[in-house]
Scaffold this motif. Structure first.
Motif, mmCIF file in Angstrom:
data_model
loop_
_atom_site.group_PDB
_atom_site.id
_atom_site.type_symbol
_atom_site.label_atom_id
_atom_site.label_comp_id
_atom_site.label_asym_id
_atom_site.label_seq_id
_atom_site.Cartn_x
_atom_site.Cartn_y
_atom_site.Cartn_z
ATOM 1 N N PHE A 311 -57.554 14.107 -35.236
ATOM 2 C CA PHE A 311 -57.489 14.365 -33.819
ATOM 3 C C PHE A 311 -55.883 14.597 -33.646
ATOM 4 O O PHE A 311 -55.210 13.644 -33.971
ATOM 5 C CB PHE A 311 -58.193 13.715 -32.809
ATOM 6 C CG PHE A 311 -59.407 13.810 -32.830
ATOM 7 C CD1 PHE A 311 -60.378 14.763 -31.746
ATOM 8 C CD2 PHE A 311 -60.667 13.433 -33.963
ATOM 9 C CE1 PHE A 311 -61.384 14.744 -31.759
ATOM 10 C CE2 PHE A 311 -61.766 13.538 -33.749
ATOM 11 C CZ PHE A 311 -62.453 14.340 -32.829
ATOM 12 N N MET A 312 -55.448 15.807 -32.922
ATOM 13 C CA MET A 312 -54.073 15.784 -32.446
ATOM 14 C C MET A 312 -54.024 15.316 -31.104
ATOM 15 O O MET A 312 -54.566 15.696 -30.104
ATOM 16 C CB MET A 312 -53.830 17.338 -32.449
ATOM 17 C CG MET A 312 -53.833 17.907 -33.963
ATOM 18 S SD MET A 312 -53.832 19.757 -33.813
ATOM 19 C CE MET A 312 -52.316 20.048 -33.451
ATOM 20 N N LYS A 313 -52.844 14.350 -30.996
ATOM 21 C CA LYS A 313 -52.706 13.748 -29.654
ATOM 22 C C LYS A 313 -52.205 14.401 -28.801
ATOM 23 O O LYS A 313 -52.488 14.437 -27.526
ATOM 24 C CB LYS A 313 -51.499 12.587 -30.042
ATOM 25 C CG LYS A 313 -51.258 11.645 -28.906
ATOM 26 C CD LYS A 313 -50.960 10.210 -29.427
ATOM 27 C CE LYS A 313 -51.293 9.453 -28.014
ATOM 28 N NZ LYS A 313 -51.216 8.051 -28.057
ATOM 29 N N SER A 314 -51.319 15.436 -29.164
ATOM 30 C CA SER A 314 -50.663 16.527 -28.376
ATOM 31 C C SER A 314 -51.704 17.653 -27.786
ATOM 32 O O SER A 314 -51.335 18.193 -26.552
ATOM 33 C CB SER A 314 -49.472 17.019 -28.994
ATOM 34 O OG SER A 314 -49.864 17.670 -30.172
ATOM 35 N N VAL A 315 -52.715 17.790 -28.482
ATOM 36 C CA VAL A 315 -53.416 18.781 -27.938
ATOM 37 C C VAL A 315 -54.998 18.037 -27.894
ATOM 38 O O VAL A 315 -55.706 18.177 -28.886
ATOM 39 C CB VAL A 315 -53.651 20.204 -29.095
ATOM 40 C CG1 VAL A 315 -54.412 21.386 -28.310
ATOM 41 C CG2 VAL A 315 -52.338 20.442 -29.147
ATOM 42 N N PRO A 316 -55.509 17.740 -26.805
ATOM 43 C CA PRO A 316 -56.559 17.078 -26.310
ATOM 44 C C PRO A 316 -57.952 17.841 -27.021
ATOM 45 O O PRO A 316 -57.815 19.109 -26.852
ATOM 46 C CB PRO A 316 -56.804 16.689 -25.020
ATOM 47 C CG PRO A 316 -55.320 16.872 -24.554
ATOM 48 C CD PRO A 316 -54.696 17.882 -25.272
ATOM 49 N N GLY A 317 -58.926 17.355 -27.626
ATOM 50 C CA GLY A 317 -59.986 18.240 -27.816
ATOM 51 C C GLY A 317 -59.786 18.896 -29.174
ATOM 52 O O GLY A 317 -60.492 19.922 -29.440
ATOM 53 N N THR A 318 -58.805 18.932 -29.985
ATOM 54 C CA THR A 318 -58.440 19.652 -31.251
ATOM 55 C C THR A 318 -58.312 18.729 -32.307
ATOM 56 O O THR A 318 -57.699 17.548 -32.259
ATOM 57 C CB THR A 318 -57.173 20.428 -30.934
ATOM 58 O OG1 THR A 318 -57.380 21.438 -29.887
ATOM 59 C CG2 THR A 318 -56.851 21.231 -32.206
ATOM 60 N N ALA A 319 -58.843 19.044 -33.525
ATOM 61 C CA ALA A 319 -58.594 18.355 -34.667
ATOM 62 C C ALA A 319 -58.311 19.145 -35.806
ATOM 63 O O ALA A 319 -58.406 20.344 -35.836
ATOM 64 C CB ALA A 319 -59.993 17.594 -34.796
ATOM 65 N N LEU A 320 -57.544 18.570 -36.897
ATOM 66 C CA LEU A 320 -57.288 19.067 -38.216
ATOM 67 C C LEU A 320 -58.327 18.878 -39.377
ATOM 68 O O LEU A 320 -58.448 17.564 -39.239
ATOM 69 C CB LEU A 320 -56.074 18.892 -38.487
ATOM 70 C CG LEU A 320 -54.813 19.540 -37.709
ATOM 71 C CD1 LEU A 320 -53.549 18.981 -37.907
ATOM 72 C CD2 LEU A 320 -54.977 21.015 -37.440
ATOM 73 N N VAL A 321 -59.000 19.389 -40.113
ATOM 74 C CA VAL A 321 -59.748 18.894 -40.896
ATOM 75 C C VAL A 321 -59.458 19.620 -42.175
ATOM 76 O O VAL A 321 -59.380 20.958 -42.503
ATOM 77 C CB VAL A 321 -61.473 19.715 -40.425
ATOM 78 C CG1 VAL A 321 -62.269 19.302 -41.786
ATOM 79 C CG2 VAL A 321 -61.892 19.184 -39.172
ATOM 80 N N GLU A 322 -59.170 18.730 -43.080
ATOM 81 C CA GLU A 322 -58.518 19.055 -44.334
ATOM 82 C C GLU A 322 -59.656 19.277 -45.321
ATOM 83 O O GLU A 322 -60.443 18.219 -45.502
ATOM 84 C CB GLU A 322 -57.482 18.242 -45.113
ATOM 85 C CG GLU A 322 -57.049 18.424 -46.397
ATOM 86 C CD GLU A 322 -55.682 17.884 -47.084
ATOM 87 O OE1 GLU A 322 -55.601 17.799 -48.108
ATOM 88 O OE2 GLU A 322 -55.126 17.239 -45.947
ATOM 89 N N MET A 323 -60.079 20.191 -46.048
ATOM 90 C CA MET A 323 -61.028 20.492 -46.799
ATOM 91 C C MET A 323 -60.671 20.745 -48.257
ATOM 92 O O MET A 323 -59.672 20.767 -48.540
ATOM 93 C CB MET A 323 -61.798 21.791 -46.266
ATOM 94 C CG MET A 323 -62.452 21.576 -44.959
ATOM 95 S SD MET A 323 -63.500 23.230 -44.374
ATOM 96 C CE MET A 323 -65.081 22.319 -45.008
ATOM 97 N N GLY A 324 -61.780 21.016 -49.132
ATOM 98 C CA GLY A 324 -61.495 20.640 -50.507
ATOM 99 C C GLY A 324 -60.600 22.006 -51.148
ATOM 100 O O GLY A 324 -60.082 21.858 -52.106
ATOM 101 N N ASP A 325 -60.771 23.185 -50.544
ATOM 102 C CA ASP A 325 -60.219 24.406 -50.888
ATOM 103 C C ASP A 325 -60.087 25.401 -49.768
ATOM 104 O O ASP A 325 -60.770 25.246 -48.763
ATOM 105 C CB ASP A 325 -60.459 25.021 -51.959
ATOM 106 C CG ASP A 325 -62.141 25.401 -52.159
ATOM 107 O OD1 ASP A 325 -62.653 25.848 -50.871
ATOM 108 O OD2 ASP A 325 -62.472 25.129 -53.269
ATOM 109 N N GLU A 326 -59.469 26.548 -49.695
ATOM 110 C CA GLU A 326 -59.391 27.669 -48.766
ATOM 111 C C GLU A 326 -60.700 28.187 -48.619
ATOM 112 O O GLU A 326 -61.006 28.729 -47.316
ATOM 113 C CB GLU A 326 -58.321 28.531 -48.933
ATOM 114 C CG GLU A 326 -58.519 29.504 -50.228
ATOM 115 C CD GLU A 326 -57.295 29.779 -50.977
ATOM 116 O OE1 GLU A 326 -57.005 31.089 -51.037
ATOM 117 O OE2 GLU A 326 -56.504 29.160 -51.372
ATOM 118 N N TYR A 327 -61.590 28.203 -49.700
ATOM 119 C CA TYR A 327 -62.988 29.173 -49.443
ATOM 120 C C TYR A 327 -63.778 28.122 -48.660
ATOM 121 O O TYR A 327 -64.448 28.731 -48.021
ATOM 122 C CB TYR A 327 -63.385 29.324 -50.873
ATOM 123 C CG TYR A 327 -62.501 29.978 -51.831
ATOM 124 C CD1 TYR A 327 -61.945 31.305 -51.478
ATOM 125 C CD2 TYR A 327 -62.110 29.559 -52.854
ATOM 126 C CE1 TYR A 327 -60.923 31.997 -51.998
ATOM 127 C CE2 TYR A 327 -61.349 30.251 -53.521
ATOM 128 C CZ TYR A 327 -60.547 31.609 -53.176
ATOM 129 O OH TYR A 327 -59.860 32.142 -54.352
#
Length: 486
Positions: A311-327
């Protein structure tokens, strides 16, 4: 005849016995089937082409083995250019390209084409496909379905129209860098359309239009820029379609293929670079107290492996999700963008970041950590090819498929589980017949709405079911079902 072709680094590739099918490598991004025909027809008549756009490769089947010999030996001696880029050739291990129609006659065509849309970052509707296909040959009917990713069947007026469309569009991007077309002949020879909407359309029967709330459906072509609904959610400026140069280098003849680049193209093709492929998705619109890293995992793991969630501290309600690949990110965007979770609409797009770094870790409203690493979890569902092939990639639906449940768990147990976790209960329940030796059971749960099913999956996917005297808990597995109702 030469049996060896020189590899890209000049080394001899391993010996493969001659075949009428030639494997072509080193193709440029915007190449279409007609480019291959254009460049390789001088070696002899070509009866079938199979594009592999993401690998920048193709298979070309010549009518005669001698033509393939000529192509491979020529390519080994001097550069052969396809669409302005040097290509490399070798015999394929196959003696014939398998046609989806399974027809014995290698020249058998069909006026219905099967289009597979790869890397579908933007919605694909009947309008989009009509605007792409109709300039080449008169389109009668279109049906879009989501069985293996996003696919469509397009029925043309004649086999000749379908042949031209396959040549001009096989391998092309509908929008720059995404929505790439892979085209084959379909099995059905005619399409049956019962209503005119985003998913199906019969252009010979305008009266099939479905009227929504008394308004006639607005027909509008959206090619040349991405849909307007994407303009304010991180996708950046519009991106052009079919990035093919104006000299129409891929034409068979000026009569066969009309000039494809006749759509209004926005000026800013370079804007697409802000949105280079990344295996990180950015998700906003997350409920502040009800969404956490684990619940994001529970929902997103249906479309690919999850490495990390932050979760991004600077942008509430927003998260980054790193997945296995771009597909995996593409699949998550296709199926989860704009869905409602806990009364808030999710916005899923490609992140500019290419990895998730665990910096600025803090506590979320529910007391859990804002960062979690899922790389080693056994709940990832795409860790091997065999495991990945068992996952049915489905958009969210009102019916959940449950599995890996101990046989002693009843319908009442599962309903109690929903009540205890403050999520909606199911309205219909179905258990599949299991073998007497089976240690687990599976079945279907139908909810009043898709939104309710999404909530239940987000909360209860991977719930640990403990049974009396059992040593290890059972991990409840949920996914969206292909059934729309029980």
């Amino acid at each position: 005849t030469a049996q060896l072709s020189s590899g890209e680094n000049g080394e001899d590739s391993h010996r493969i016995s001659p075949s009428p099918v030639v494997h072509v490598r080193g193709l440029c991004e915007a190449v279409v089937e007609a480019d291959l025909i254009d460049a390789l027809e001088r070696f002899g008549p070509i009866c079938y082409v199979m594009m592999m756009p993401f690998k920048r490769q193709a298979l070309v089947e010549f009518s005669a083995g001698e033509s393939a010999d000529l192509c491979v030996s020529c390519g080994a001696k001097e550069p052969v250019y396809i669409a302005g880029q040097q290509a490399y050739f070798n015999y394929s291990t196959s003696k014939r390209i398998t046609r989806p129609t399974n027809a014995d006659n290698p020249n058998s065509g069909n006026k219905v084409l099967l289009l597979s849309i790869q890397n579908p970052l933007y919605p694909i509707t009947t309008d989009v496909l009509y605007t792409v296909c109709n300039p080449i040959g008169s389109v009668l009917r279109i049906v879009i379905f989501k069985r293996n990713g996003i696919q469509a069947m397009v029925e043309f007026e004649s086999i000749q129209c379908a042949q031209k469309a396959k040549a001009a569009l096989n391998g092309a991007d509908i929008y720059a860098g995404c929505c790439t077309l892979k085209i084959e002949y379909a099995r059905p020879t005619r399409l049956n359309v019962i209503k005119n909407d985003n998913e199906s359309w019969d252009y010979t029967k305008p009266y099939l239009v479905r009227r929504d709330r008394g308004k006639g459906r607005q027909r509008q072509a959206i090619l040349g820029e991405h849909p307007s609904s994407y303009s304010d959610n991180g996708y950046g400026p519009p991106c052009p379609l079919l990035p093919l140069p104006n000299n129409s280098r891929y034409k068979l003849t000026s009569v066969d293929v009309p000039d494809m680049v006749s759509y209004p193209l926005p000026q800013s093709s370079s804007s697409y670079s802000g949105h280079a492929p990344s295996s990180v998705a950015m998700v906003s619109g997350l409920h502040p107290s009800k969404m956490n890293c684990t619940r994001i995992f529970n929902l997103f793991c249906l479309y690919g492996n999850i490495e990390k969630v932050k979760f991004m501290k600077s942008v509430p309600g927003t998260a980054l999700v790193e997945m296995g690949d771009e597909y995996a990110v593409d699949r998550a965007i296709t199926h989860l963008n704009s869905i409602k979770v806990f009364g808030k609409r999710l916005n899923v797009c490609v992140s500019k970041q290419h990895a998730v770094i665990p910096s600025q870790v803090f506590e979320l409203e529910d007391g859990s950590s804002s960062y979690k690493d899922f790389a080693m979890t056994r709940n990832n569902r795409f860790s091997s090819a065999g495991q990945a092939s068992k996952n049915i990639i489905q958009p969210p639906s009102a019916v959940l498929h449950y599995y890996n449940v101990p046989p002693c768990i009843s319908q009442d147990h599962l309903l109690r589980l929903c009540t205890e976790h403050d999520v909606p209960g199911f309205v219909k329940f179905k258990m599949f017949d299991a073998k007497p030796s089976s240690k687990t059971i599976s079945g279907l749960l139908e909810f009043d709405s898709k939104t309710e099913a999404v909530e239940v999956l987000t909360v209860l996917n991977h719930y640990q079911i403990r049974i009396p005297n059992g040593s290890n808990p059972y991990t409840l597995k949920l996914c969206f079902s292909t059934s729309s109702h029980l």
